[in-house]
Write a protein that holds these residues in place. Sequence first.
Motif, mmCIF file in Angstrom:
data_model
loop_
_atom_site.group_PDB
_atom_site.id
_atom_site.type_symbol
_atom_site.label_atom_id
_atom_site.label_comp_id
_atom_site.label_asym_id
_atom_site.label_seq_id
_atom_site.Cartn_x
_atom_site.Cartn_y
_atom_site.Cartn_z
ATOM 1 N N ASP A 114 -11.206 57.683 23.673
ATOM 2 C CA ASP A 114 -12.108 56.866 22.859
ATOM 3 C C ASP A 114 -12.237 55.463 23.442
ATOM 4 N N PRO A 115 -13.454 54.912 23.483
ATOM 5 C CA PRO A 115 -13.618 53.543 23.982
ATOM 6 C C PRO A 115 -13.003 52.534 23.015
ATOM 7 N N THR A 116 -12.499 51.433 23.550
ATOM 8 C CA THR A 116 -12.012 50.334 22.725
ATOM 9 C C THR A 116 -13.052 49.215 22.751
ATOM 10 N N THR A 117 -12.725 48.092 22.165
ATOM 11 C CA THR A 117 -13.653 46.954 22.146
ATOM 12 C C THR A 117 -13.631 46.181 23.463
ATOM 13 N N LEU A 118 -12.674 46.505 24.342
ATOM 14 C CA LEU A 118 -12.560 45.809 25.623
ATOM 15 C C LEU A 118 -13.262 46.596 26.718
ATOM 16 N N PRO A 119 -13.902 45.905 27.659
ATOM 17 C CA PRO A 119 -14.641 46.592 28.731
ATOM 18 C C PRO A 119 -13.727 47.512 29.559
ATOM 19 N N ASN A 120 -14.167 48.754 29.763
ATOM 20 C CA ASN A 120 -13.485 49.743 30.609
ATOM 21 C C ASN A 120 -12.093 50.135 30.124
ATOM 22 N N LYS A 121 -11.763 49.779 28.886
ATOM 23 C CA LYS A 121 -10.468 50.174 28.335
ATOM 24 C C LYS A 121 -10.669 51.248 27.265
ATOM 25 N N TYR A 122 -9.830 52.284 27.342
ATOM 26 C CA TYR A 122 -9.986 53.444 26.474
ATOM 27 C C TYR A 122 -8.643 53.827 25.853
ATOM 28 N N ALA A 123 -8.703 54.338 24.634
ATOM 29 C CA ALA A 123 -7.525 54.885 23.969
ATOM 30 C C ALA A 123 -7.444 56.371 24.301
ATOM 31 N N VAL A 124 -6.401 56.748 25.005
ATOM 32 C CA VAL A 124 -6.224 58.135 25.440
ATOM 33 C C VAL A 124 -5.185 58.811 24.546
ATOM 34 N N THR A 125 -5.570 59.925 23.946
ATOM 35 C CA THR A 125 -4.659 60.710 23.106
ATOM 36 C C THR A 125 -4.395 62.044 23.785
ATOM 37 N N GLY A 126 -3.126 62.431 23.852
ATOM 38 C CA GLY A 126 -2.810 63.697 24.488
ATOM 39 C C GLY A 126 -1.435 64.199 24.117
ATOM 40 N N LEU A 128 2.189 65.569 25.507
ATOM 41 C CA LEU A 128 3.097 65.614 26.645
ATOM 42 C C LEU A 128 4.168 66.666 26.379
ATOM 43 N N LEU A 129 4.171 67.713 27.202
ATOM 44 C CA LEU A 129 5.158 68.785 27.103
ATOM 45 C C LEU A 129 6.213 68.569 28.175
ATOM 46 N N MET A 130 7.440 68.325 27.719
ATOM 47 C CA MET A 130 8.534 68.048 28.640
ATOM 48 C C MET A 130 9.810 68.675 28.087
ATOM 49 N N LYS A 131 10.549 69.366 28.934
ATOM 50 C CA LYS A 131 11.773 70.070 28.529
ATOM 51 C C LYS A 131 11.512 71.038 27.363
ATOM 52 N N GLY A 132 10.334 71.638 27.343
ATOM 53 C CA GLY A 132 9.986 72.602 26.312
ATOM 54 C C GLY A 132 9.609 71.999 24.983
ATOM 55 N N ILE A 133 9.496 70.673 24.911
ATOM 56 C CA ILE A 133 9.161 69.983 23.664
ATOM 57 C C ILE A 133 7.844 69.239 23.848
ATOM 58 N N SER A 134 6.918 69.414 22.912
ATOM 59 C CA SER A 134 5.620 68.754 22.987
ATOM 60 C C SER A 134 5.519 67.643 21.946
ATOM 61 N N ASN A 135 5.115 66.466 22.379
ATOM 62 C CA ASN A 135 4.878 65.333 21.474
ATOM 63 C C ASN A 135 3.533 64.705 21.807
ATOM 64 N N ARG A 136 2.833 64.281 20.788
ATOM 65 C CA ARG A 136 1.550 63.613 20.992
ATOM 66 C C ARG A 136 1.773 62.128 21.253
ATOM 67 N N ILE A 137 1.107 61.593 22.258
ATOM 68 C CA ILE A 137 1.220 60.175 22.575
ATOM 69 C C ILE A 137 -0.179 59.573 22.684
ATOM 70 N N VAL A 138 -0.244 58.273 22.486
ATOM 71 C CA VAL A 138 -1.508 57.527 22.601
ATOM 72 C C VAL A 138 -1.235 56.279 23.438
ATOM 73 N N PHE A 139 -2.080 56.031 24.417
ATOM 74 C CA PHE A 139 -1.917 54.827 25.228
ATOM 75 C C PHE A 139 -3.295 54.296 25.631
ATOM 76 N N THR A 140 -3.323 53.035 26.021
ATOM 77 C CA THR A 140 -4.563 52.405 26.463
ATOM 78 C C THR A 140 -4.640 52.448 27.980
ATOM 79 N N ALA A 141 -5.788 52.852 28.489
ATOM 80 C CA ALA A 141 -5.970 52.987 29.935
ATOM 81 C C ALA A 141 -7.178 52.192 30.404
ATOM 82 N N LEU A 142 -7.036 51.589 31.562
ATOM 83 C CA LEU A 142 -8.161 50.939 32.227
ATOM 84 C C LEU A 142 -8.798 51.972 33.153
ATOM 85 N N ILE A 143 -10.044 52.325 32.866
ATOM 86 C CA ILE A 143 -10.725 53.388 33.612
ATOM 87 C C ILE A 143 -11.988 52.825 34.259
ATOM 88 N N ASN A 144 -12.058 52.965 35.565
ATOM 89 C CA ASN A 144 -13.249 52.566 36.313
ATOM 90 C C ASN A 144 -13.730 53.749 37.134
#
Length: 198
Positions: A114-126, A128-144
């Motif tokens: 999802d786009p944020t209010t800042l140019p080229n910055k997006y909220a990424v939701t996904g 992460l499956l690690m050691k057989g355990i899945s957790n949802r994480i959200v982070f902000t990414a600079l995408i060009n």
Amino acid sequence: MNKLLIITLFIHFSAYSQGKAELSLKESTIFWRGTHAIGNSGHEGTLRFSSGMLTQSANGKITGGSFVIDMNSIKNTDEEDEKGRKNIEEHLKSNDFFDVKKYPTATFTIIKVDPTTLPNKYAVTGDLLMKGISNRIVFTALINQNKEAISVKADHTLIRTLWGITYKSQSAFDFGNLKNDLIANAVPIKMELLFRKK
């Protein structure tokens, strides 16, 4: 006849409305840092990917993606002594931490971008499956992006205990009697990714 034409047009449109970009493995890295619960001492290093890709709509919007992280690729970069560096890497690969013999890879699957209010910055939701355990994480990414490639830079802090990594972890009961050898639960990571469009 009309139904067949509609189906054909739909398949044709779908093929051209979705674009793909493949992760450049040589140009993409995860940087990590682990610290003790007391002070700033610790270790840092890198992780590499074994595969990855993004999907895009016709207007360039990122619609999904998935990544496979090679947990055997974990490297320490701050220890100058070669033997000490190898000991750190082997310990991280053991069942005290990532247990790479049983779980050689981790995967991240994008749910939405999802786009944020800042140019080229997006909220990424996904997920992460690690050691057989899945957790949802959200982070902000600079995408060009341009016609040939997509670059992504992002920072995030993982709480390792959510994936069952509890070796020398601090708990609510430790704060009254902190030990110098406790390892912080929070693991800051930085991602620098480059995708080549197909």
